[in-house]
Design an enzyme around this catalytic site. Sequence first.
Site, PDB file in Angstrom:
ATOM      1  N   THR A 109       0.961  -1.014   0.046  1.00  0.00           N
ATOM      2  CA  THR A 109       0.089  -0.041  -0.079  1.00  0.00           C
ATOM      3  C   THR A 109       0.510   1.338   0.072  1.00  0.00           C
ATOM      4  OG1 THR A 109       0.482   0.353   2.227  1.00  0.00           O
ATOM      5  CG2 THR A 109      -1.876  -0.861   1.835  1.00  0.00           C
ATOM      6  N   GLU A 165      -5.991  -4.009  -1.507  1.00  0.00           N
ATOM      7  CA  GLU A 165      -6.367  -4.493  -0.182  1.00  0.00           C
ATOM      8  C   GLU A 165      -7.220  -5.688  -0.579  1.00  0.00           C
ATOM      9  OE1 GLU A 165      -5.144  -2.273   0.397  1.00  0.00           O
ATOM     10  OE2 GLU A 165      -4.435  -1.449   2.537  1.00  0.00           O
ATOM     11  N   LYS A 167     -15.110  16.932  10.944  1.00  0.00           N
ATOM     12  CA  LYS A 167     -15.593  16.911  12.111  1.00  0.00           C
ATOM     13  C   LYS A 167     -15.907  18.385  12.599  1.00  0.00           C
ATOM     14  CE  LYS A 167     -14.067  12.305  13.336  1.00  0.00           C
ATOM     15  NZ  LYS A 167     -12.793  12.027  12.830  1.00  0.00           N
ATOM     16  N   TRP A 197     -20.118  14.747  10.867  1.00  0.00           N
ATOM     17  CA  TRP A 197     -19.226  14.636   9.930  1.00  0.00           C
ATOM     18  C   TRP A 197     -19.731  15.289   8.622  1.00  0.00           C
ATOM     19  CZ3 TRP A 197     -17.738   8.939   9.725  1.00  0.00           C
ATOM     20  CH2 TRP A 197     -17.107   8.077  11.333  1.00  0.00           C
TER      21      TRP A 197
HETATM   22  P1  AMP Z   1      -4.844   2.027  -3.798  1.00  0.00           P
HETATM   23  O1  AMP Z   1      -4.841   0.561  -2.025  1.00  0.00           O
HETATM   24  O2  AMP Z   1      -4.252   2.418  -3.595  1.00  0.00           O
HETATM   25  O3  AMP Z   1      -5.877   1.585  -4.829  1.00  0.00           O
HETATM   26  O4  AMP Z   1      -6.149   3.459  -2.513  1.00  0.00           O
HETATM   27  C1  AMP Z   1      -7.278   2.602  -2.348  1.00  0.00           C
HETATM   28  C2  AMP Z   1      -8.364   3.829  -2.045  1.00  0.00           C
HETATM   29  O5  AMP Z   1      -8.146   4.592  -2.899  1.00  0.00           O
HETATM   30  C3  AMP Z   1      -9.249   3.620  -1.422  1.00  0.00           C
HETATM   31  O6  AMP Z   1      -9.726   3.143  -0.111  1.00  0.00           O
HETATM   32  C4  AMP Z   1     -10.278   4.920  -1.818  1.00  0.00           C
HETATM   33  O7  AMP Z   1     -10.027   5.774  -0.725  1.00  0.00           O
HETATM   34  C5  AMP Z   1      -9.600   5.399  -2.770  1.00  0.00           C
HETATM   35  N1  AMP Z   1     -10.672   5.107  -3.794  1.00  0.00           N
HETATM   36  C6  AMP Z   1     -10.673   4.505  -4.571  1.00  0.00           C
HETATM   37  N2  AMP Z   1     -11.016   3.780  -5.459  1.00  0.00           N
HETATM   38  C7  AMP Z   1     -12.268   4.802  -5.185  1.00  0.00           C
HETATM   39  C8  AMP Z   1     -13.868   5.945  -6.133  1.00  0.00           C
HETATM   40  N3  AMP Z   1     -14.017   5.503  -6.974  1.00  0.00           N
HETATM   41  N4  AMP Z   1     -14.336   6.343  -5.420  1.00  0.00           N
HETATM   42  C9  AMP Z   1     -13.701   7.572  -3.691  1.00  0.00           C
HETATM   43  N5  AMP Z   1     -12.161   6.640  -3.900  1.00  0.00           N
HETATM   44  C10 AMP Z   1     -12.606   6.078  -3.477  1.00  0.00           C
END
Ligand code: AMP
Length: 542
Positions: free
Chosen positions: A185, A330, A439, A444
């Site tokens: 990550t 993940e 917040k 929220w």
């Molecule tokens: P990654 O593991 O780098 O792909 O990041 C995942 C994170 O990206 C998720 O937990 C979200 O916070 C954000 N994310 C992915 N897709 C979306 C989406 N369509 N809208 C908003 N946030 C997203």
Amino acid sequence: MLGLMQEWPLLCHKLIDNAERQHGRREIVSRSIEGPIVRSTYAEIHHRALKVAERLERDGFGLGDRIATLAWNTARHIEAWYGIMGVGAIYHTLNPRLFPEQITWIMNNAEDKAVFVDLTFLPLLEKIAGAVKSLKQVIVLTDEAHMPETALPNVVAYEEWLAQADGNFAWKTFDENTAAGMCYTSGTTGDPKGVLYSHRSNVLHAMIEAMPDAMGLSSRDTILPVVPMFHANAWGLAQSAPMIGAKLVMPGCKMDGASIYELLDTEKVTFSAAVPTVWMMLLQHLEETGKKLPYLQKVVIGGASCPRAITTKFQDNYDVQVVHAWGMTEMSPLGTLCTLKPDYAGLKGEARLGVQQKQGFTPFGIEMKVTDDAGNELPWDGKTFGRLKVRGPAVARAYYGGIGAEQFDQDGWFDTGDVAHINPGGYMQITDRAKDVIKSGGEWISTIELENLAVGHPDVAEAAAIGIPHSKWGERPLLVVVRKPGREPTKTDILAFMDGKVAKWWMPDDVAFVGEIPHTAAGKIQKITLRQQFRDYHLPTD
Ligand code: AMP
């Protein structure tokens, strides 16, 4: 009593075996790092992947070894993946956009033994390789003619290395739960965390992904994965495309609007997937040149919330279906996709866009729920938001090395760190990252909603909302805006545009204009840096 059906372990090399047997002549077209467009087929890729496995075994690599890749989307990268998995080793994608120190940390944590590297990233590897004690071999994804001078020890050119094998190799067999791939990550909080995919999870994820209400892929498709293989497995497309026999078009290192358009057009691409910024570049290119998209049928947009303007432009101006999607490293990474169930299929105009703004519903194989901080499940009423939790056969059950255990509970739910609500129709909408939510007075405010709204203003290029400490309310929203070149919208213009479209108490207390908003290596807005930048900011309302 047990069923009397066959054991057929779900192993990744069965995907490429199937591609070779059923779709052997189907093409894989790559924009090579050396420059020219290179054409290959599933039959060739299969053969070359066998050679990769044979060569790796001969060099002493095998079951459980972590083999890194530092590479763009190309056919060579795919061959390397299947060869690595076919010998029982683990492909470990490295994100080249991270800082060199982070990559070094990740390689040491994973104890990578070898690395396949593109020419682009050789200078980067030269800087860090000395600090990675486990590294025994570097394979540069090119041929002898293009090999640059390098001081690195144990370096070979991929094509010469491969030429020393004949492909007469039988894939190794092992339990389907054996690790197949690894991806860290981005680590916006603390050190990056390793996610370890299994053969079984990769194969199941590919099957889930191809289903009609997920990405809806078929052998008739031509797929352009713009999303990099180092970003959450190219969202699974390097596995689902060979599984169903779609033609693949790999963009290499060029992701600008003109280069992507060229591939979409010349290769007659029907399906593509990328983050919103890539699509913004493409749409801008189309607007500047007046070009059209006669072949493209569908785009999946995820990784960050998809602005409404992108959806409308694709659908109204170019007749391309938009599927908004959410997922994370993940989750292999698919979580939800926004295709339209029968109840919504007939919607038109704003009502339809309102649904498409959501991140969508889970396909079979993923379960989700939202809970309060105490873990109590919240209703699916489309407004009560809480922590989004998921489980399924392609969702992580732990991080590599056992860190971050607090994100996994004893019932198998993984806390995504996202905040969302789910409507009675099963459609989920992300309202924030848990650590970014504002917040105000104990309630929220969704920063994503404010940002989506603000970028709808014709003079706004990008917007980010952050919470600024407030003596009465705890926190209040500040909207940070990047103006479009040559445009001069004022605070009053932007607030007037937003007024009436969100609850009064959600409206930003102030607007700050900046030249640039910081982004993470994965292209997401870097809220931590932005909050630091505005640490001493005083709101006019306080
Ligand atoms: P990654 O593991 O780098 O792909 O990041 C995942 C994170 O990206 C998720 O937990 C979200 O916070 C954000 N994310 C992915 N897709 C979306 C989406 N369509 N809208 C908003 N946030 C997203």
